[in-house]
Write an enzyme that holds these catalytic residues in place. Structure first.
Site, PDB file in Angstrom:
ATOM      1  NE  ARG A 227      -0.542  -3.518   6.354  1.00 32.41           N
ATOM      2  CZ  ARG A 227      -0.952  -4.304   5.565  1.00 32.41           C
ATOM      3  NH1 ARG A 227      -1.734  -3.877   4.448  1.00 32.41           N
ATOM      4  NH2 ARG A 227      -0.999  -5.369   5.772  1.00 32.41           N
ATOM      5  CD  GLU A 256      -7.040  -0.210   7.038  1.00 35.50           C
ATOM      6  OE1 GLU A 256      -6.876   0.684   6.149  1.00 35.50           O
ATOM      7  OE2 GLU A 256      -7.244  -1.343   7.045  1.00 35.50           O
ATOM      8  CG  HIS A 274      -7.398  -3.344   4.133  1.00 36.76           C
ATOM      9  ND1 HIS A 274      -6.390  -3.047   5.337  1.00 36.76           N
ATOM     10  CD2 HIS A 274      -6.589  -4.187   3.551  1.00 36.76           C
ATOM     11  CE1 HIS A 274      -5.413  -3.471   5.358  1.00 36.76           C
ATOM     12  NE2 HIS A 274      -5.341  -4.311   4.127  1.00 36.76           N
TER      13      HIS A 274
HETATM   14  P1  NAP Z   1       7.449  -7.319  -1.367  1.00 38.75           P
HETATM   15  O1  NAP Z   1       7.692  -8.169  -2.274  1.00 38.75           O
HETATM   16  O2  NAP Z   1       8.240  -7.548   0.130  1.00 38.75           O
HETATM   17  O3  NAP Z   1       7.685  -5.859  -2.008  1.00 38.75           O
HETATM   18  C1  NAP Z   1       7.753  -4.494  -1.510  1.00 38.75           C
HETATM   19  C2  NAP Z   1       8.575  -3.601  -2.212  1.00 38.75           C
HETATM   20  O4  NAP Z   1       8.597  -2.470  -1.551  1.00 38.75           O
HETATM   21  C3  NAP Z   1      10.092  -4.014  -2.557  1.00 38.75           C
HETATM   22  O5  NAP Z   1      10.257  -3.911  -3.897  1.00 38.75           O
HETATM   23  C4  NAP Z   1      10.934  -3.071  -1.662  1.00 38.75           C
HETATM   24  O6  NAP Z   1      11.897  -2.419  -2.376  1.00 38.75           O
HETATM   25  C5  NAP Z   1       9.958  -2.001  -1.478  1.00 38.75           C
HETATM   26  N1  NAP Z   1      10.411  -1.211  -0.494  1.00 38.75           N
HETATM   27  C6  NAP Z   1      10.356  -1.378   0.673  1.00 38.75           C
HETATM   28  N2  NAP Z   1      10.808  -0.242   1.604  1.00 38.75           N
HETATM   29  C7  NAP Z   1      10.860   0.729   0.775  1.00 38.75           C
HETATM   30  C8  NAP Z   1      10.996   2.107   0.774  1.00 38.75           C
HETATM   31  N3  NAP Z   1      11.337   2.535   2.090  1.00 38.75           N
HETATM   32  N4  NAP Z   1      11.105   2.720  -0.327  1.00 38.75           N
HETATM   33  C9  NAP Z   1      10.560   2.450  -1.668  1.00 38.75           C
HETATM   34  N5  NAP Z   1      10.615   1.050  -1.961  1.00 38.75           N
HETATM   35  C10 NAP Z   1      10.571   0.294  -0.636  1.00 38.75           C
HETATM   36  O7  NAP Z   1       5.902  -7.101  -0.665  1.00 38.75           O
HETATM   37  P2  NAP Z   1       4.760  -7.534  -1.589  1.00 38.75           P
HETATM   38  O8  NAP Z   1       4.242  -8.885  -1.271  1.00 38.75           O
HETATM   39  O9  NAP Z   1       4.724  -6.664  -2.760  1.00 38.75           O
HETATM   40  O10 NAP Z   1       3.555  -6.630  -0.809  1.00 38.75           O
HETATM   41  C11 NAP Z   1       3.866  -5.270  -0.355  1.00 38.75           C
HETATM   42  C12 NAP Z   1       2.874  -4.451   0.552  1.00 38.75           C
HETATM   43  O11 NAP Z   1       1.382  -4.385   0.290  1.00 38.75           O
HETATM   44  C13 NAP Z   1       2.513  -5.469   1.988  1.00 38.75           C
HETATM   45  O12 NAP Z   1       3.777  -5.111   2.848  1.00 38.75           O
HETATM   46  C14 NAP Z   1       1.364  -5.000   2.361  1.00 38.75           C
HETATM   47  O13 NAP Z   1       1.558  -3.915   3.313  1.00 38.75           O
HETATM   48  C15 NAP Z   1       0.603  -4.494   1.190  1.00 38.75           C
HETATM   49  N6  NAP Z   1      -0.650  -5.287   0.802  1.00 38.75           N
HETATM   50  C16 NAP Z   1      -1.799  -4.639   0.850  1.00 38.75           C
HETATM   51  C17 NAP Z   1      -3.008  -5.587   0.764  1.00 38.75           C
HETATM   52  C18 NAP Z   1      -4.161  -4.705   0.797  1.00 38.75           C
HETATM   53  O14 NAP Z   1      -5.268  -5.537   1.389  1.00 38.75           O
HETATM   54  N7  NAP Z   1      -4.341  -3.632   0.798  1.00 38.75           N
HETATM   55  C19 NAP Z   1      -2.761  -6.846   0.583  1.00 38.75           C
HETATM   56  C20 NAP Z   1      -1.584  -7.327   0.502  1.00 38.75           C
HETATM   57  C21 NAP Z   1      -0.520  -6.505   0.825  1.00 38.75           C
HETATM   58  P3  NAP Z   1      13.362  -3.802  -2.818  1.00 38.75           P
HETATM   59  O15 NAP Z   1      12.807  -4.828  -3.607  1.00 38.75           O
HETATM   60  O16 NAP Z   1      14.401  -2.849  -3.310  1.00 38.75           O
HETATM   61  O17 NAP Z   1      13.818  -4.330  -1.443  1.00 38.75           O
END
Ligand code: NAP
Length: 311
Positions: A227, A256, A274
């Protein structure tokens, strides 16, 4: 319960068709025609750019579900939603591969300067010049900030490129064969490419700031597919201008779709609008999962994918 819902962002046509086929009455929050609609709406639907705050929720007394067609839900005031007994659902998993593919595409684009090479040929520069040498991606070091679903899928791709992988997240993932760093700074210092894959929101706002970029250093490259809010954008622009980091590839931005003109002028960046999950196949899968959540809600069944805070 009435099946009257409100879209809080534009939705893809195929999802509008799915809603119509299942006889949902869809109101658009930017064009309310029926003044009584606000009290008839029982669910909100939107994409990852949805902004649902306390004020909006206070105007919608009967909403009990927010069904997001995205994995990120940082635009939702979860505290206000939970206070009103509203459950939030999202679409984890079905977009993971696409987002990891784009992240890796950006790593390759930065290392081998593919967009710049394309412009070089199109501009006719090849006739009089040679394209400058780039940097090898295979065997380089990759740091992942946030080793969740997407972070792990990025790591899987990097393994195939013989990259040395390290990461940081809230917890050590002892089951994974990658090196853990307890701070983003320590991770940044150890790698060539730093890929950001954490959720947005207050906890991660400006997580990538001056100290992380300084640690990444003049040969380091930042990739953000998470993000815009996670990166301190003015600080990043300055680092890129001063060349205290080598470059950045960004799929997400502050404010954005408006992108800082200074950022757009820089030669050492690759910018995408995005689009990390924006393939036909994945957007349809996300819409289908959102529909499953809506259907389960109105059938009073267990919701397939509530966000962790609502489980
Ligand atoms: P996820 O499985 O929940 O993974 C998030 C990871 O971030 C987890 O490993 C978590 O740690 C870690 N985390 C959370 N807060 C943190 C912090 N303060 N410091 C360090 N690490 C932290 O989510 P995901 O499915 O991988 O998705 C991740 C993000 O990608 C989404 O939330 C979204 O914002 C973004 N995204 C962007 C797009 C785009 O179009 N550009 C598309 C999809 C997703 P733990 O495992 O240790 O709890």
């Amino acid at each position: 319960m009435t099946r009257e819902i409100m879209q809080v962002t534009p939705l893809p046509t195929f999802m509008m068709n799915m809603l119509q086929e299942e006889d949902y009455i869809v109101h658009d929050h930017t064009h309310i025609i029926d003044p009584g609609a606000l009290s008839k709406v029982t669910a909100l639907v939107g994409t990852g750019v949805s902004k649902v705050d306390k004020k909006l929720l206070s105007m919608l007394p009967n909403v009990k579900l927010i069904a997001l067609c995205s994995v990120g839900y940082d635009g939702i005031d979860l505290v206000a939603a939970k206070e009103k007994g509203i459950v939030v659902t999202h679409t984890p998993g079905v977009l993971t591969d696409d987002v990891a593919d784009l992240a890796f595409g950006l790593v390759l684009s930065m290392g081998r300067r593919i967009p710049q090479a394309d412009r070089f040929v199109r501009n006719g520069d090849w006739v009089s010049d040679l394209f400058p040498l780039t940097h090898k991606v295979s065997g380089a070091t990759l740091g992942i900030v946030g080793m969740g679903r997407i972070g792990q899928a990025i790591a899987k791709r990097a393994v195939a490129f013989d990259m040395r992988i390290s990461y940081t997240s809230r917890d050590v993932k002892s089951e994974l064969p990658y090196t853990f760093h307890s701070t983003v700074e320590a991770l940044a210092e150890a790698v060539d490419y730093l890929v950001v894959a954490v959720p947005g929101g207050d906890d991660t706002k400006n997580l990538i700031g001056a100290s992380v970029l300084q640690a990444l250093g003049a040969r380091g490259v930042l990739i953000n597919i998470a993000r815009g809010s996670v990166v301190n954008q003015p600080v990043l622009v300055q680092a890129l201008k001063d060349k205290t980091i080598a470059g950045a590839a960004l799929d997400v931005f502050w404010d954005e779709p408006i992108v800082d003109p200074e950022l757009r002028r820089l030669p050492n960046v690759v910018l995408t609008p995005h689009i990390a999950s924006a393939t036909e196949e994945t957007r349809r899968a996300m819409a289908a999962l959102t529909m499953d959540n809506l259907r389960a809600f109105y059938a009073k069944q267990a919701l397939p994918t509530p966000v962790p805070e609502c489980r």
